[in-house]
Scaffold this motif. Structure first.
Motif, PDB file in Angstrom:
ATOM      1  N   ASP A 122      26.330   4.721  36.658  1.00 10.78           N
ATOM      2  CA  ASP A 122      25.051   5.216  36.147  1.00 10.78           C
ATOM      3  C   ASP A 122      24.615   4.296  35.010  1.00 10.78           C
ATOM      4  O   ASP A 122      25.152   4.367  33.907  1.00 10.78           O
ATOM      5  CB  ASP A 122      25.218   6.646  35.659  1.00 10.78           C
ATOM      6  N   LEU A 123      23.651   3.438  35.282  1.00 12.23           N
ATOM      7  CA  LEU A 123      23.186   2.476  34.288  1.00 12.23           C
ATOM      8  C   LEU A 123      22.398   3.125  33.152  1.00 12.23           C
ATOM      9  O   LEU A 123      22.110   2.459  32.162  1.00 12.23           O
ATOM     10  CB  LEU A 123      22.344   1.384  34.957  1.00 12.23           C
ATOM     11  N   THR A 124      22.070   4.402  33.284  1.00 14.54           N
ATOM     12  CA  THR A 124      21.342   5.083  32.218  1.00 14.54           C
ATOM     13  C   THR A 124      22.283   5.653  31.162  1.00 14.54           C
ATOM     14  O   THR A 124      21.840   6.064  30.096  1.00 14.54           O
ATOM     15  CB  THR A 124      20.457   6.225  32.763  1.00 14.54           C
ATOM     16  N   ARG A 125      23.569   5.695  31.461  1.00 15.82           N
ATOM     17  CA  ARG A 125      24.565   6.208  30.510  1.00 15.82           C
ATOM     18  C   ARG A 125      25.296   5.034  29.867  1.00 15.82           C
ATOM     19  O   ARG A 125      26.049   4.327  30.523  1.00 15.82           O
ATOM     20  CB  ARG A 125      25.572   7.122  31.206  1.00 15.82           C
ATOM     21  N   GLN A 126      25.056   4.833  28.588  1.00 13.63           N
ATOM     22  CA  GLN A 126      25.638   3.696  27.867  1.00 13.63           C
ATOM     23  C   GLN A 126      27.167   3.686  27.958  1.00 13.63           C
ATOM     24  O   GLN A 126      27.773   2.626  28.114  1.00 13.63           O
ATOM     25  CB  GLN A 126      25.190   3.712  26.400  1.00 13.63           C
ATOM     26  N   ARG A 176      24.363  -4.993  35.750  1.00 13.41           N
ATOM     27  CA  ARG A 176      23.049  -4.558  36.247  1.00 13.41           C
ATOM     28  C   ARG A 176      22.656  -5.337  37.514  1.00 13.41           C
ATOM     29  O   ARG A 176      22.133  -4.763  38.462  1.00 13.41           O
ATOM     30  CB  ARG A 176      21.987  -4.735  35.168  1.00 13.41           C
ATOM     31  N   HIS A 186      24.918   1.711  43.635  1.00 12.31           N
ATOM     32  CA  HIS A 186      25.608   2.364  42.525  1.00 12.31           C
ATOM     33  C   HIS A 186      27.059   2.739  42.824  1.00 12.31           C
ATOM     34  O   HIS A 186      27.772   3.175  41.928  1.00 12.31           O
ATOM     35  CB  HIS A 186      24.842   3.618  42.098  1.00 12.31           C
TER      36      HIS A 186
END
Length: 64
Positions: free
Chosen positions: A15-19, A37, A45
């Protein structure tokens, strides 16, 4: 307490939205955030697909 590992769901998906996930998978795959990315963009994913993509990318000769 800060979480340093991905959640159970993100053990299979990146999940690229979770740092915290991005940092974790960058460490696991030994890649930069940009490389992660790029791999997710090309492979999707799923962790297995990203790992396969990165492995293939590392074995391909560099093009000028």
């Amino acid at each position: 307490m800060e979480q340093t590992q991905p959640t159970a769901d993100s053990a299979r998906r990146i999940d690229l939205t979770r740092q915290v996930d991005v940092q974790y998978w960058c460490r696991i795959f030994d890649v930069s955030m940009d490389q992660l990315r790029d791999a997710v963009h090309h492979a999707g994913h799923q962790v297995e697909e990203v790992e396969r993509y990165l492995r293939l990318k590392r074995t391909q000769p560099h093009r000028a």
